[in-house]
Design an enzyme around this catalytic site. Structure first.
Site, PDB file in Angstrom:
ATOM      1  N   CYS A 303      24.822   9.335  41.890  1.00 31.04           N
ATOM      2  CA  CYS A 303      25.368   9.448  40.530  1.00 31.04           C
ATOM      3  C   CYS A 303      26.748   8.819  40.418  1.00 31.04           C
ATOM      4  O   CYS A 303      27.591   9.027  41.292  1.00 31.04           O
ATOM      5  CB  CYS A 303      25.548  10.917  40.139  1.00 31.04           C
ATOM      6  SG  CYS A 303      24.041  11.832  40.139  1.00 31.04           S
ATOM      7  N   ARG A 400      17.190   8.591  29.328  1.00 28.36           N
ATOM      8  CA  ARG A 400      17.792   9.745  30.014  1.00 28.36           C
ATOM      9  C   ARG A 400      19.305   9.733  29.822  1.00 28.36           C
ATOM     10  O   ARG A 400      19.975  10.751  29.878  1.00 28.36           O
ATOM     11  CB  ARG A 400      17.444   9.677  31.511  1.00 28.36           C
ATOM     12  CG  ARG A 400      17.791  10.920  32.299  1.00 28.36           C
ATOM     13  CD  ARG A 400      17.345  10.814  33.749  1.00 28.36           C
ATOM     14  NE  ARG A 400      17.364  12.104  34.417  1.00 28.36           N
ATOM     15  CZ  ARG A 400      18.423  12.599  35.065  1.00 28.36           C
ATOM     16  NH1 ARG A 400      19.527  11.906  35.133  1.00 28.36           N
ATOM     17  NH2 ARG A 400      18.371  13.801  35.611  1.00 28.36           N
TER      18      ARG A 400
HETATM   19  P1  XMP Z   1      20.754  14.104  45.189  1.00 24.40           P
HETATM   20  O1  XMP Z   1      22.185  14.449  45.520  1.00 24.40           O
HETATM   21  O2  XMP Z   1      19.778  15.081  45.716  1.00 24.40           O
HETATM   22  O3  XMP Z   1      20.701  14.178  43.585  1.00 24.40           O
HETATM   23  O4  XMP Z   1      20.437  12.701  45.600  1.00 24.40           O
HETATM   24  C1  XMP Z   1      19.503  13.968  42.858  1.00 24.40           C
HETATM   25  C2  XMP Z   1      19.751  14.286  41.389  1.00 24.40           C
HETATM   26  O5  XMP Z   1      20.696  13.368  40.812  1.00 24.40           O
HETATM   27  C3  XMP Z   1      20.429  13.234  39.408  1.00 24.40           C
HETATM   28  N1  XMP Z   1      20.339  11.804  39.100  1.00 24.40           N
HETATM   29  C4  XMP Z   1      21.351  11.099  38.567  1.00 24.40           C
HETATM   30  N2  XMP Z   1      22.564  11.489  38.084  1.00 24.40           N
HETATM   31  N3  XMP Z   1      23.055   9.228  37.604  1.00 24.40           N
HETATM   32  C5  XMP Z   1      23.402  10.527  37.587  1.00 24.40           C
HETATM   33  O6  XMP Z   1      24.512  10.855  37.137  1.00 24.40           O
HETATM   34  C6  XMP Z   1      21.855   8.768  38.061  1.00 24.40           C
HETATM   35  O7  XMP Z   1      21.568   7.569  38.066  1.00 24.40           O
HETATM   36  C7  XMP Z   1      20.958   9.752  38.550  1.00 24.40           C
HETATM   37  N4  XMP Z   1      19.695   9.685  39.041  1.00 24.40           N
HETATM   38  C8  XMP Z   1      19.360  10.961  39.361  1.00 24.40           C
HETATM   39  C9  XMP Z   1      19.126  13.949  39.132  1.00 24.40           C
HETATM   40  O8  XMP Z   1      19.440  15.182  38.530  1.00 24.40           O
HETATM   41  C10 XMP Z   1      18.536  14.109  40.519  1.00 24.40           C
HETATM   42  O9  XMP Z   1      17.636  15.182  40.636  1.00 24.40           O
END
Ligand code: XMP
Length: 487
Positions: A303, A400
């Site tokens: 993120c 999203r």
């Molecule tokens: P982890 O830390 O497990 O997090 O890799 C997965 C979660 O991150 C969110 N997610 C995003 N948040 N930009 C964001 O700000 C993104 O591009 C993005 N893609 C995923 C999502 O909630 C996921 O489960």
């Protein structure tokens, strides 16, 4: 100004215990009506969860959420593949056509490890099978499959409907290495292999519906196709609908919950809504009808939301706020989504009263995530990207991030990055370590259930020197541990 904390800022104080990790029960709630035996959910990301991951997660006692960067029919098909999965039956085996050459069969064996390949015609009718017994000589490589296959008339077949124990018997009695299962018209429906039977295990923790089918969740956006998508996946048996947005405390999400809760085809299915990080947001989503709420604005490993927008909430504080917002509605689970780096973070999230965690990065490197393994510098990797990265937004997830109206991808403002993560082998190995860490943590705290963990854990805030002390220090690691990496 209020202080905000995340996983690395706290530790749980040890307590007197007569509980061994093996005494612990990790059962928890995913939604109002769905329990899971391990409190882990795979994230709806296009580098994390399609049917292979969802099947593996449900077999191990968690659940997977199919991502939404797929056309409606493809997403519904992914659901169907999970719901139709029966341990031991391979429902969509790799096949070849009679006009393919043996070299193609070789490549399938090399790339996927499948040495027994059914041969079907354009309509899916089974014509025969090629196995490694038929194609070891180099001069065979350009021969047509048709000329070397064992034809269907010489095969022992099984006809649908058939259960696994009957299939086992046929394989045993007929001394087969692979059994093809067809329908009445002769179409290939599945295969069962001797090798799978040998390693066939029971999955006592599997997450199943009342008809004993594996459970699966599906991610939805709030766009115009919300109801079409929800109805299509409901028609295939989806167990949970997850309204998957970066900013869940919004009019669109509240309306989407209400639409799903009103529609005759979807109203019986539990709805998870998110993501949010404040008490007001949790209160409003529960009021709108959410059956679970997903917590996390910007903690994820891929993120960049907090950096790009300056907005977010460190995850421990976000969970604490969410608990306040939930108040007495404790039948509505809270899912801590993002930022989990180690099994200890799962213990901390649950101790702060989340009911389960959602993982992206920790699962993206496993065998069951979509995509090929990549070799770089002598190490194996798999691609992992944010749903708000340029690449993922181009594939559909732009809504999203509230950018559905932008047609030109050069105008996207991404909130995630594209990268890679170390290949970790089958997901069951990763889950074993994560659940093992959770159980050991519960042992240190003297608690037998997740509920006791939530009631009895005593978190303390630590300093930056405490954080340094947490990790291995003053030594060089010479052998990788299966549950620890410090990037
Ligand atoms: P982890 O830390 O497990 O997090 O890799 C997965 C979660 O991150 C969110 N997610 C995003 N948040 N930009 C964001 O700000 C993104 O591009 C993005 N893609 C995923 C999502 O909630 C996921 O489960």
């Amino acid at each position: 100004m209020q202080e905000a904390l995340t996983f690395d800022d706290i530790l749980l104080t040890p307590r007197y215990s007569n509980i061994l990790p093996s005494d612990v029960n990790t059962e928890s709630k995913f939604t109002r009506n769905i329990s899971i035996k391990i409190p882990i959910i795979s994230s709806p990301m296009d580098t994390v969860t399609e049917h292979q991951m969802a099947i593996a997660m449900a077999l191990e006692g968690g659940i997977g959420i199919i991502h939404r960067n797929l056309p409606i029919e493809r997403q519904a098909e992914e659901v169907r593949l999970v719901k139709r999965f029966e341990n031991g039956f391979i429902k969509n085996p790799v096949t070849v056509s009679p006009d393919d050459v043996v070299d193609t069969v070789h490549r399938i064996a090399e790339e996927n490890g499948y040495k027994k390949v059914p041969v079907i015609d354009k309509k899916g009718i089974l014509l025969g099978i090629v196995t490694e017994l038929y194609y070891i000589w180099p001069e065979d490589k350009s021969k047509k499959v048709r000329s070397i296959m064992k034809p269907v008339k010489n095969l022992v077949l099984a006809r649908e409907p058939i259960n696994l124990s009957k299939a086992n018997k046929i394989i045993k009695n007929e001394k087969l290495s692979v059994l093809c299962v067809t329908d009445r018209s002769g179409k290939l429906r599945s295969i069962v292999t001797r090798k799978d039977l040998e390693k066939n295990q029971d999955y006592p923790l599997a997450t199943k519906d009342k008809d004993k089918r594996l459970r699966v969740g599906v991610a939805l956006g709030t766009g115009n196709d919300l109801l079409d998508r929800a109805r299509a996946v409901a028609g295939k048996g989806a167990d949970v609908l997850v309204i998957d947005t970066a900013h869940g405390h919004s009019k669109n999400v509240i309306e989407a919950i209400k639409i799903l809760k009103k529609d005759n085809l979807t109203k019986q299915i539990d709805v998870v809504a998110g993501n949010v990080a404040t008490k007001e947001a949790v209160r409003d989503l529960i009021k709108a009808g959410a059956d679970a709420v997903k917590i996390g604005i910007g903690p994820g490993s891929i993120c960049t939301t907090r950096i790009v927008t300056g907005v977010g909430a460190p995850q421990i504080t976000a969970i604490m706020e969410a608990v306040k917002g939930r108040g007495k509605n404790t039948q509505v689970p809270l899912i801590a989504d993002g930022g989990i780096k180690y099994s200890g973070d799962i213990v901390k999230a649950l101790a702060m009263k989340a009911n389960a965690v959602m993982l992206g990065g920790l699962l993206a490197g496993t065998e069951e995530s979509p995509g090929e393994t990549l070799l770089a510098g002598g190490k194996m990797y798999k691609a992992y990207r944010g749903m708000g990265s340029l690449g993922a937004m181009e594939k559909g997830s732009k809504d999203r991030y509230g950018q559905a109206g932008i047609k030109d991808s050069g105008k996207f403002v991404p909130e995630g990055i594209e990268g890679r993560t170390l290949y970790r082998g089958p997901v069951c190995k990763t889950l074993y370590q994560l659940v093992g860490g959770l159980k050991s943590g519960m042992g240190y705290l003297g608690v037998k259930t997740i509920k006791q963990l939530q009631q009895k854990a005593c978190p303390v805030k630590i300093t930056s020197s405490g954080k340094v002390e947490n990790h291995p220090h003053d030594v060089t690691i010479t052998k990788e541990a299966p549950n620890y990496q410090n990037n």
